[in-house]
Write a protein that holds these residues in place. Structure first.
Motif, PDB file in Angstrom:
ATOM      1  N   ARG A  28       8.618  -3.535  -6.415  1.00  0.00           N
ATOM      2  CA  ARG A  28       8.041  -2.182  -6.120  1.00  0.00           C
ATOM      3  C   ARG A  28       6.587  -2.524  -5.779  1.00  0.00           C
ATOM      4  NH1 ARG A  28      10.989   1.676  -7.087  1.00  0.00           N
ATOM      5  NH2 ARG A  28       9.314   3.365  -7.107  1.00  0.00           N
ATOM      6  N   GLY A  30       4.772  -0.440  -4.197  1.00  0.00           N
ATOM      7  CA  GLY A  30       3.974   0.942  -3.866  1.00  0.00           C
ATOM      8  C   GLY A  30       4.495   1.995  -4.930  1.00  0.00           C
ATOM      9  N   SER A  31       3.839   3.160  -4.727  1.00  0.00           N
ATOM     10  CA  SER A  31       4.291   4.409  -6.026  1.00  0.00           C
ATOM     11  C   SER A  31       5.865   4.934  -5.495  1.00  0.00           C
ATOM     12  CB  SER A  31       3.256   5.306  -5.750  1.00  0.00           C
ATOM     13  OG  SER A  31       2.050   5.022  -6.092  1.00  0.00           O
ATOM     14  N   TRP A  43       6.245   2.155   1.925  1.00  0.00           N
ATOM     15  CA  TRP A  43       5.863   2.778   0.865  1.00  0.00           C
ATOM     16  C   TRP A  43       4.532   3.610   0.746  1.00  0.00           C
ATOM     17  CZ3 TRP A  43       8.123   1.149  -3.820  1.00  0.00           C
ATOM     18  CH2 TRP A  43       9.199   0.155  -3.846  1.00  0.00           C
ATOM     19  N   LEU A  44       4.240   4.384  -0.028  1.00  0.00           N
ATOM     20  CA  LEU A  44       3.207   5.038  -0.277  1.00  0.00           C
ATOM     21  C   LEU A  44       2.678   4.753  -1.497  1.00  0.00           C
ATOM     22  CD1 LEU A  44       3.418   8.851   1.093  1.00  0.00           C
ATOM     23  CD2 LEU A  44       2.644   6.680   2.337  1.00  0.00           C
ATOM     24  N   LEU A  45       1.095   4.339  -1.882  1.00  0.00           N
ATOM     25  CA  LEU A  45       0.732   4.129  -2.948  1.00  0.00           C
ATOM     26  C   LEU A  45      -0.655   4.997  -3.364  1.00  0.00           C
ATOM     27  CD1 LEU A  45       0.125   2.201  -5.565  1.00  0.00           C
ATOM     28  CD2 LEU A  45      -0.729   0.603  -4.019  1.00  0.00           C
ATOM     29  N   ASP A  46      -0.619   5.750  -4.524  1.00  0.00           N
ATOM     30  CA  ASP A  46      -1.742   6.493  -4.951  1.00  0.00           C
ATOM     31  C   ASP A  46      -1.932   6.257  -6.461  1.00  0.00           C
ATOM     32  OD1 ASP A  46      -2.052   8.372  -2.425  1.00  0.00           O
ATOM     33  OD2 ASP A  46       0.138   9.089  -3.382  1.00  0.00           O
ATOM     34  N   LEU A  53      -1.029  -0.315 -10.772  1.00  0.00           N
ATOM     35  CA  LEU A  53       0.316  -0.379 -10.070  1.00  0.00           C
ATOM     36  C   LEU A  53       0.501  -1.760 -10.822  1.00  0.00           C
ATOM     37  CD1 LEU A  53       2.837   0.033  -8.182  1.00  0.00           C
ATOM     38  CD2 LEU A  53       1.602  -1.362  -6.711  1.00  0.00           C
ATOM     39  N   TRP A  64      -0.542  -3.683   4.962  1.00  0.00           N
ATOM     40  CA  TRP A  64      -1.113  -2.544   4.083  1.00  0.00           C
ATOM     41  C   TRP A  64      -2.208  -1.838   4.689  1.00  0.00           C
ATOM     42  CZ3 TRP A  64      -5.889  -2.688   2.911  1.00  0.00           C
ATOM     43  CH2 TRP A  64      -6.618  -3.998   2.489  1.00  0.00           C
ATOM     44  N   SER A 115      -5.673   5.074  -2.064  1.00  0.00           N
ATOM     45  CA  SER A 115      -4.264   5.466  -1.546  1.00  0.00           C
ATOM     46  C   SER A 115      -4.159   4.313  -0.291  1.00  0.00           C
ATOM     47  CB  SER A 115      -4.168   6.736  -0.795  1.00  0.00           C
ATOM     48  OG  SER A 115      -4.346   7.918  -1.789  1.00  0.00           O
ATOM     49  N   THR A 117      -0.882   2.951   2.334  1.00  0.00           N
ATOM     50  CA  THR A 117       0.506   2.794   3.008  1.00  0.00           C
ATOM     51  C   THR A 117       0.815   1.514   3.044  1.00  0.00           C
ATOM     52  OG1 THR A 117       0.480   4.984   3.966  1.00  0.00           O
ATOM     53  CG2 THR A 117       1.864   3.339   4.784  1.00  0.00           C
ATOM     54  N   THR A 118       2.031   0.865   2.831  1.00  0.00           N
ATOM     55  CA  THR A 118       2.519  -0.465   2.967  1.00  0.00           C
ATOM     56  C   THR A 118       3.805  -0.269   3.711  1.00  0.00           C
ATOM     57  OG1 THR A 118       1.488  -1.170   1.041  1.00  0.00           O
ATOM     58  CG2 THR A 118       3.087  -2.639   1.532  1.00  0.00           C
TER      59      THR A 118
END
Length: 130
Positions: A28, A30-31, A43-46, A53, A64, A115, A117-118
């Motif tokens: 996992r 990212g978020s 994936w988005l990650l915030d 994370l 990313w 934030s 993006t991956t």
């Protein structure tokens, strides 16, 4: 230096060392997944200030891109601890050969939302994790 000496100091608690020991199957990165096909996973990650994370492992080629500015700390499976400042648009590409991987966490140590993006690419030498 012995392995138990590497994972010491203010950035390595017993709980973090235990989490790292279990991270080899955690893909996992990212978020949340926002798109997936037979070729890519996006994936988005915030992370709000103070959020983290958990340790996860990368086995697929990926890149990313930072979509906000901020500051973060990553702890790595080899014991390194790295703090970085990110600007919007910062991008890194990573590739992995057969059996290669990289395990780390990501903690927002700044005072703004962080934030990314991956994009993971399937079809490489390693089976994907999730």
């Amino acid at each position: 230096m012995a392995k138990d000496e590497i994972f010491t100091g203010p950035h390595w608690s017993d709980a973090l060392r235990a989490e790292l020991a279990e991270a080899g199957t955690n893909g996992r990165v990212g978020s949340r997944i926002v798109s997936e096909s037979d070729r890519v996973r996006v994936w988005l990650l915030d992370l709000a200030p103070g959020e983290r994370l958990p340790f996860h492992t990368h086995v697929q080629d990926y890149f990313w891109t930072a979509t906000s500015a901020g500051r973060a700390r990553s702890r790595y499976g080899d014991g390194r601890v790295v703090e970085m400042d990110y600007a919007v648009g910062d991008t890194q590409h990573h590739s992995y050969g057969p059996g290669e991987s990289m395990t780390h966490d990501l903690e927002n140590i700044g005072d703004t939302m962080l934030s990314f993006t991956t994009v993971e690419f399937f079809g490489g030498p390693n089976p994907p994790l999730i």
